[in-house]
Design a protein around this motif. Structure first.
Motif, PDB file in Angstrom:
ATOM      1  N   UNK A 130       0.781  -1.232   0.000  1.00  0.00           N
ATOM      2  CA  UNK A 130       0.000   0.000   0.000  1.00  0.00           C
ATOM      3  C   UNK A 130       0.814   1.284   0.000  1.00  0.00           C
ATOM      4  N   UNK A 131       2.036   1.265  -0.506  1.00  0.00           N
ATOM      5  CA  UNK A 131       2.858   2.479  -0.535  1.00  0.00           C
ATOM      6  C   UNK A 131       2.597   3.258  -1.823  1.00  0.00           C
ATOM      7  N   UNK A 132       2.889   4.585  -1.789  1.00  0.00           N
ATOM      8  CA  UNK A 132       2.817   5.351  -3.030  1.00  0.00           C
ATOM      9  C   UNK A 132       4.106   5.143  -3.824  1.00  0.00           C
ATOM     10  N   UNK A 133       4.149   5.666  -5.059  1.00  0.00           N
ATOM     11  CA  UNK A 133       5.244   5.373  -5.969  1.00  0.00           C
ATOM     12  C   UNK A 133       6.597   5.854  -5.439  1.00  0.00           C
ATOM     13  N   UNK A 134       6.650   7.089  -4.947  1.00  0.00           N
ATOM     14  CA  UNK A 134       7.924   7.626  -4.455  1.00  0.00           C
ATOM     15  C   UNK A 134       8.371   6.891  -3.205  1.00  0.00           C
ATOM     16  N   UNK A 135       7.424   6.617  -2.307  1.00  0.00           N
ATOM     17  CA  UNK A 135       7.750   5.893  -1.077  1.00  0.00           C
ATOM     18  C   UNK A 135       8.273   4.493  -1.391  1.00  0.00           C
ATOM     19  N   UNK A 136       7.623   3.810  -2.337  1.00  0.00           N
ATOM     20  CA  UNK A 136       8.054   2.461  -2.718  1.00  0.00           C
ATOM     21  C   UNK A 136       9.456   2.489  -3.330  1.00  0.00           C
ATOM     22  N   UNK A 137       9.736   3.499  -4.152  1.00  0.00           N
ATOM     23  CA  UNK A 137      11.060   3.612  -4.760  1.00  0.00           C
ATOM     24  C   UNK A 137      12.132   3.895  -3.714  1.00  0.00           C
ATOM     25  N   UNK A 138      11.789   4.712  -2.718  1.00  0.00           N
ATOM     26  CA  UNK A 138      12.754   5.018  -1.663  1.00  0.00           C
ATOM     27  C   UNK A 138      13.080   3.784  -0.833  1.00  0.00           C
ATOM     28  N   UNK A 139      12.050   3.009  -0.488  1.00  0.00           N
ATOM     29  CA  UNK A 139      12.277   1.791   0.294  1.00  0.00           C
ATOM     30  C   UNK A 139      13.068   0.769  -0.525  1.00  0.00           C
ATOM     31  N   UNK A 140      12.700   0.611  -1.815  1.00  0.00           N
ATOM     32  CA  UNK A 140      13.405  -0.341  -2.671  1.00  0.00           C
ATOM     33  C   UNK A 140      14.865   0.053  -2.867  1.00  0.00           C
TER      34      UNK A 140
END
Length: 403
Positions: free
Chosen positions: A250-260
């Motif tokens: 359930x993350x947004x695109x920028x948040x998901x990219x930062x975590x990845x």
């Protein structure tokens, strides 16, 4: 084989090579990973299933992998610099032209051609760097070069996610943006990599090594199996993790990219530290057998993380001991065992077998997700394949090398 002894033994030259090849891996992985945050846009615009979306990356790596052996052989025969510069020049052209793709078919053709152009890099690059870097620094030097992959993955993730989410650009713009540094690195290669003109040093037939001789080397074959297993899990993560975090967590695109991006950033530390330990030990096998079981645990645990803290801890672990950190140690194992007259070919074979996993991983992970409704099973399969790599490494026979 081309060897300029003056440049090969110069400290300033091998350091310069390390920097250039470090930048080379940055732009190669930036070009690859720029696509991952755009998966949702591609599925929406072209009506693709997850298997078809994974197939986009699989076809890219199919072209990349098919060019590994030819580029290695041509690097040994006509010159490594010539192969590198030609490949990078074409890479810049093909990835920039994606901006003008008017249909999915044209996009796919250009994307595949960009993958083929990237295939001219690995064998010639590591042959040049292995010859130039002093033996006692070979693993650490390769680690610094390989850490460019980490910067490139993060760069690609951030570039596409920020351009789409913050600046609301077309999904094609990130491909144009990433072409600019590719051209800059190409120019550095032209002016900074030195060879003995265009002449080749003729190798006596008695010293030539053919494919069958390489495959008779036990340690080389086991290294090829191990890199396949390691790269499979790695490409499940870098291809699908941003989308997995969006859909499953359930993350947004920028948040998901930062975590990845935690994986590539942490791998910079792991790459240098594990490579330094390998060089100090004068052995590769103990380091690899320490890293791969932890990698197995990390891949398996991604599915079971229910909080940010757990997820970050698992990704930190994988980044520290995963494929990027493992690669320079395996490269040193290949360098220790491959005939010097066939280094480019040996490294081309190494990356050919390794990157075969990059063909399989994106597609099969997407196919499994279509069948099961979740990407979780794809991570389970990656963990099982990692176990095969651990088993292969147990059979390596290694002597301690001089530090």
């Amino acid at each position: 084989m081309i060897v300029d002894s003056k440049h090969s033994t110069s400290k300033s030259y091998w350091v310069r090579l390390v920097v250039i090849f470090f930048l080379g891996w940055i732009v190669i992985y930036a070009g690859r990973s720029v696509l991952s945050p755009l998966v949702g846009e591609l599925q929406t615009q072209f009506g693709l299933t997850k298997a078809q979306t994974g197939g986009i990356m699989s076809l890219f790596f199919l072209a990349y992998t098919l060019f590994q052996i030819p580029s290695g052989v041509f690097g040994d025969r006509i010159g490594r610099k010539r192969v590198l510069v030609t490949g990078f020049f074409l890479y810049a052209i093909f990835i920039a032209c994606i901006y003008f793709a008017s249909s999915f078919s044209i996009f796919l053709i250009l994307w595949i051609l960009a993958g083929a152009a990237q295939g001219c890099y690995y064998g010639p690059q590591y042959a040049l760097s292995t010859e130039a870097i002093p033996k006692k620094w070979i693993t650490l030097g390769s680690a610094i070069i390989g850490s460019g992959m980490s910067f490139g993955i993060a760069m690609g993730y951030y570039l596409s996610s920020v351009m789409i989410s913050v600046f609301n650009t077309s999904w094609k713009i990130p491909f144009v943006m990433v072409a600019i540094p590719i051209v800059m690195v190409t120019l550095l290669m032209i002016f900074c990599i030195k060879e003995k003109g265009s002449a080749l040093v003729k190798i006596p037939s008695s010293q030539k090594t053919n494919f069958s001789q390489l495959f008779k080397n036990r340690n080389l074959v086991l290294a090829y199996i191990t890199i396949f297993c390691s790269i499979y899990g790695f490409f499940v993560i870098i291809t699908w993790l941003p989308n997995y975090l969006e859909v499953e967590k359930g993350m947004n695109k920028i948040e998901a990219s930062q975590i990845a991006s935690i994986v590539p950033w942490i791998s910079i530390i792991g790459t240098i530290l594990c490579s330094y330990i390998s060089d100090k030990l004068g052995r590769r096998k103990p380091v690899i057998l320490f890293m791969m079981p932890l990698s197995l645990i990390a891949i398996f645990s991604i599915v079971y993380c229910h909080s940010y803290i757990e997820l970050i801890a698992v990704l930190v672990l994988y980044g520290f001991i995963g494929k990027i950190s493992l690669n320079p140690v395996l490269i040193a194992l290949v360098a220790d065992n491959a005939p010097k007259v066939s280094l480019s070919t040996a490294f081309g074979l190494y990356n050919f077998f390794g990157m075969t996993a990059s063909i399989c991983a994106p597609y099969f992970t997407g196919l499994i997700a279509d069948k099961t409704g979740s990407l979780n099973s794809g991570f389970y399969l990656a963990a099982v394949i990692t176990m095969v790599g651990i088993t292969a490494m147990l059979f390596v026979r290694e002597r301690q090398t001089a530090n």
